[in-house]
Motif scaffolding. Structure first.
Motif, PDB file in Angstrom:
ATOM      1  N   ILE A  26      36.835 -29.193 -56.213  1.00 53.85           N
ATOM      2  CA  ILE A  26      38.294 -29.229 -56.236  1.00 53.85           C
ATOM      3  C   ILE A  26      38.686 -30.622 -56.709  1.00 53.85           C
ATOM      4  CG2 ILE A  26      40.404 -29.069 -54.852  1.00 53.85           C
ATOM      5  CD1 ILE A  26      38.769 -27.312 -52.883  1.00 53.85           C
ATOM      6  N   PRO A  27      39.235 -30.742 -57.933  1.00 50.17           N
ATOM      7  CA  PRO A  27      39.485 -32.069 -58.491  1.00 50.17           C
ATOM      8  C   PRO A  27      40.681 -32.779 -57.871  1.00 50.17           C
ATOM      9  CG  PRO A  27      40.249 -30.386 -60.008  1.00 50.17           C
ATOM     10  CD  PRO A  27      39.579 -29.657 -58.878  1.00 50.17           C
ATOM     11  N   ILE A  28      40.579 -34.102 -57.787  1.00 50.74           N
ATOM     12  CA  ILE A  28      41.661 -34.960 -57.338  1.00 50.74           C
ATOM     13  C   ILE A  28      41.858 -36.034 -58.400  1.00 50.74           C
ATOM     14  CG2 ILE A  28      42.394 -36.659 -55.615  1.00 50.74           C
ATOM     15  CD1 ILE A  28      40.791 -35.114 -53.535  1.00 50.74           C
ATOM     16  N   ASP A  29      43.072 -36.128 -58.925  1.00 54.57           N
ATOM     17  CA  ASP A  29      43.378 -37.129 -59.944  1.00 54.57           C
ATOM     18  C   ASP A  29      43.597 -38.467 -59.241  1.00 54.57           C
ATOM     19  OD1 ASP A  29      44.236 -38.685 -62.022  1.00 54.57           O
ATOM     20  OD2 ASP A  29      45.820 -37.331 -62.692  1.00 54.57           O
ATOM     21  N   TYR A  30      42.595 -39.333 -59.286  1.00 56.36           N
ATOM     22  CA  TYR A  30      42.672 -40.598 -58.565  1.00 56.36           C
ATOM     23  C   TYR A  30      43.702 -41.559 -59.171  1.00 56.36           C
ATOM     24  CZ  TYR A  30      39.830 -42.486 -62.383  1.00 56.36           C
ATOM     25  OH  TYR A  30      39.366 -42.859 -63.621  1.00 56.36           O
ATOM     26  N   LYS A  31      44.125 -41.298 -60.403  1.00 52.76           N
ATOM     27  CA  LYS A  31      45.127 -42.157 -61.032  1.00 52.76           C
ATOM     28  C   LYS A  31      46.543 -41.780 -60.616  1.00 52.76           C
ATOM     29  CE  LYS A  31      42.378 -43.136 -65.190  1.00 52.76           C
ATOM     30  NZ  LYS A  31      42.335 -43.037 -66.686  1.00 52.76           N
ATOM     31  N   ALA A  32      46.744 -40.513 -60.285  1.00 54.23           N
ATOM     32  CA  ALA A  32      48.087 -40.035 -59.963  1.00 54.23           C
ATOM     33  C   ALA A  32      48.346 -39.903 -58.467  1.00 54.23           C
ATOM     34  CB  ALA A  32      48.327 -38.683 -60.635  1.00 54.23           C
ATOM     35  N   ALA A  33      47.291 -39.915 -57.668  1.00 46.80           N
ATOM     36  CA  ALA A  33      47.467 -39.706 -56.232  1.00 46.80           C
ATOM     37  C   ALA A  33      46.512 -40.590 -55.444  1.00 46.80           C
ATOM     38  CB  ALA A  33      47.229 -38.234 -55.882  1.00 46.80           C
ATOM     39  N   ASP A  34      46.917 -40.947 -54.239  1.00 43.76           N
ATOM     40  CA  ASP A  34      46.041 -41.663 -53.310  1.00 43.76           C
ATOM     41  C   ASP A  34      45.040 -40.652 -52.756  1.00 43.76           C
ATOM     42  OD1 ASP A  34      45.189 -42.468 -50.491  1.00 43.76           O
ATOM     43  OD2 ASP A  34      46.166 -44.311 -51.174  1.00 43.76           O
ATOM     44  N   SER A  49      32.833 -36.364 -62.346  1.00 41.60           N
ATOM     45  CA  SER A  49      32.470 -35.889 -63.684  1.00 41.60           C
ATOM     46  C   SER A  49      31.372 -36.732 -64.317  1.00 41.60           C
ATOM     47  CB  SER A  49      33.698 -35.887 -64.605  1.00 41.60           C
ATOM     48  OG  SER A  49      34.186 -37.212 -64.799  1.00 41.60           O
ATOM     49  N   GLY A  50      30.889 -37.752 -63.616  1.00 45.60           N
ATOM     50  CA  GLY A  50      29.837 -38.604 -64.140  1.00 45.60           C
ATOM     51  C   GLY A  50      28.455 -38.018 -63.928  1.00 45.60           C
ATOM     52  N   GLY A  51      27.426 -38.815 -64.263  1.00 44.49           N
ATOM     53  CA  GLY A  51      26.054 -38.323 -64.173  1.00 44.49           C
ATOM     54  C   GLY A  51      25.645 -37.936 -62.766  1.00 44.49           C
ATOM     55  N   ILE A  52      25.882 -38.812 -61.798  1.00 39.00           N
ATOM     56  CA  ILE A  52      25.522 -38.504 -60.413  1.00 39.00           C
ATOM     57  C   ILE A  52      26.516 -37.520 -59.812  1.00 39.00           C
ATOM     58  CG2 ILE A  52      25.314 -39.477 -58.085  1.00 39.00           C
ATOM     59  CD1 ILE A  52      24.117 -41.980 -59.342  1.00 39.00           C
ATOM     60  N   GLY A  53      27.797 -37.649 -60.153  1.00 37.55           N
ATOM     61  CA  GLY A  53      28.809 -36.740 -59.617  1.00 37.55           C
ATOM     62  C   GLY A  53      28.561 -35.294 -59.988  1.00 37.55           C
ATOM     63  N   THR A  54      28.250 -35.032 -61.263  1.00 35.30           N
ATOM     64  CA  THR A  54      27.984 -33.649 -61.668  1.00 35.30           C
ATOM     65  C   THR A  54      26.696 -33.133 -61.028  1.00 35.30           C
ATOM     66  OG1 THR A  54      26.915 -34.478 -63.702  1.00 35.30           O
ATOM     67  CG2 THR A  54      29.230 -33.804 -63.860  1.00 35.30           C
ATOM     68  N   GLY A 111      36.430 -33.725 -55.581  1.00 33.91           N
ATOM     69  CA  GLY A 111      35.906 -34.731 -56.487  1.00 33.91           C
ATOM     70  C   GLY A 111      36.996 -35.511 -57.188  1.00 33.91           C
ATOM     71  N   THR A 112      36.946 -36.838 -57.111  1.00 27.55           N
ATOM     72  CA  THR A 112      37.895 -37.641 -57.858  1.00 27.55           C
ATOM     73  C   THR A 112      37.444 -37.727 -59.307  1.00 27.55           C
ATOM     74  OG1 THR A 112      36.748 -39.729 -57.341  1.00 27.55           O
ATOM     75  CG2 THR A 112      38.495 -39.027 -55.842  1.00 27.55           C
ATOM     76  N   ALA A 113      38.388 -37.568 -60.221  1.00 25.16           N
ATOM     77  CA  ALA A 113      38.087 -37.601 -61.654  1.00 25.16           C
ATOM     78  C   ALA A 113      39.390 -37.757 -62.417  1.00 25.16           C
ATOM     79  CB  ALA A 113      37.375 -36.310 -62.089  1.00 25.16           C
ATOM     80  N   SER A 114      39.285 -38.238 -63.647  1.00 19.48           N
ATOM     81  CA  SER A 114      40.473 -38.325 -64.487  1.00 19.48           C
ATOM     82  C   SER A 114      40.928 -36.916 -64.839  1.00 19.48           C
ATOM     83  CB  SER A 114      40.165 -39.121 -65.756  1.00 19.48           C
ATOM     84  OG  SER A 114      39.135 -38.495 -66.498  1.00 19.48           O
ATOM     85  N   LEU A 115      42.192 -36.786 -65.198  1.00 24.35           N
ATOM     86  CA  LEU A 115      42.785 -35.477 -65.431  1.00 24.35           C
ATOM     87  C   LEU A 115      42.025 -34.682 -66.485  1.00 24.35           C
ATOM     88  CD1 LEU A 115      45.138 -33.627 -64.623  1.00 24.35           C
ATOM     89  CD2 LEU A 115      46.503 -34.703 -66.431  1.00 24.35           C
ATOM     90  N   GLY A 116      41.530 -35.360 -67.524  1.00 19.28           N
ATOM     91  CA  GLY A 116      40.822 -34.673 -68.589  1.00 19.28           C
ATOM     92  C   GLY A 116      39.499 -34.073 -68.174  1.00 19.28           C
ATOM     93  N   SER A 117      38.972 -34.481 -67.018  1.00 17.22           N
ATOM     94  CA  SER A 117      37.684 -33.974 -66.538  1.00 17.22           C
ATOM     95  C   SER A 117      37.819 -32.930 -65.444  1.00 17.22           C
ATOM     96  CB  SER A 117      36.833 -35.142 -66.010  1.00 17.22           C
ATOM     97  OG  SER A 117      36.588 -36.087 -67.025  1.00 17.22           O
ATOM     98  N   HIS A 118      39.054 -32.547 -65.119  1.00 15.83           N
ATOM     99  CA  HIS A 118      39.257 -31.625 -64.001  1.00 15.83           C
ATOM    100  C   HIS A 118      38.647 -30.251 -64.246  1.00 15.83           C
ATOM    101  CE1 HIS A 118      42.653 -33.780 -61.593  1.00 15.83           C
ATOM    102  NE2 HIS A 118      41.641 -34.571 -61.890  1.00 15.83           N
TER     103      HIS A 118
END
Length: 258
Positions: A98-106, A61-66, A82-89
């Protein structure tokens, strides 16, 4: 200006510049020079991504990621995680990822669950030991692109100073040796926009021209999180430190109001 001692910047030779097409938004155009250039070259010149492959983008969800998500969608038939915080999914999904919550999952386990054998490429802007974890998410023949050092920042400043820079000189050699010794034909490749630009100046001009055309024709649309006057650099830093910025913050010279 440098935000907390660390900023995105590159130095350009006159022959590497190309004319900005008339009518483009200046804040959007400036993101082409660094964010979109980095994303474009990593996708097409370093990883050499092809239709039908799959990739993992950290900080999606960052500058380079988007930018990578938008450019990756143009490849066609490219599966993007893409790894991102839940609020950016929602943002990641809207851009085709396809978002992956890096805080909640490996993320390694999640990638293997979703793909069975891993992805063809990982784009890692975190650096350090995190690159080796990204390496584990690759399928045989895959490549992890290391292009950043956010794991080495402390309070917005580069930790380690000269020692980190010295390690940076040795890192490409180390990655090359690792590619020979590690199993599965998997590789780790470093990417530096500065190094790439000085070694291949013609590529930079060609790629920048291509990016301006994609922007002009509406095929890509930079996400601008905030447009702030240059005097609001402290506010920009505070937004970045909050870790919830989606897209890019642009400082505007001569602007008095946000």
């Amino acid at each position: 200006p440098m935000l907390g001692g660390y900023a995105d910047y590159i130095c350009l030779r006159p022959e590497q510049l190309t004319a900005v097409p008339a009518g483009l938004d200046s804040a959007e155009a400036v993101t082409m020079v660094l964010n979109y250039m980095t994303a474009y070259q990593m996708l097409h010149r370093t990883a050499r991504i092809r239709p039908g492959q799959s990739v993992l983008i950290h900080g999606a969800s960052g500058g380079i990621g988007t930018a990578q998500l938008q450019l990756g969608r143009l490849v066609g038939d490219l599966t993007m995680y893409g790894t991102a915080s839940l609020g950016s999914h929602d943002t990641v999904r809207e851009l085709g990822g396809i978002p992956i919550d890096y805080k909640a999952a490996d993320f390694v386990q999640e990638v293997k669950r979703l793909t069975h054998d891993g992805v063809d490429a990982v784009f890692d802007g975190i650096g350090g030991a995190h690159v080796w974890k990204s390496f584990r998410a690759l399928r045989p023949g895959g490549v992890a692109i290391s292009y950043g050092l956010t794991s080495s920042l402390r309070g917005g400043r580069l930790a380690g100073g000269r020692r980190y820079r010295f390690r940076g000189l040795l890192r490409p050699i180390f990655y090359s040796l690792a590619a020979i010794l590690l199993p599965g034909r998997r590789r780790i490749l470093p990417y530096s926009i500065q190094r790439r630009m000085w070694r291949h100046p013609d590529d930079f001009r060609e790629d920048l021209t291509a990016l301006f055309e994609l922007l002009r024709t509406g095929k890509i649309k930079p996400l601008i999180a905030a447009r702030l006057p240059l005097g609001d650099v402290r506010k920009a830093h505070a937004l970045l430190a909050g870790g919830s910025v989606t897209g890019k913050i642009v400082l505007l010279c001569g602007e008095q109001n946000a």
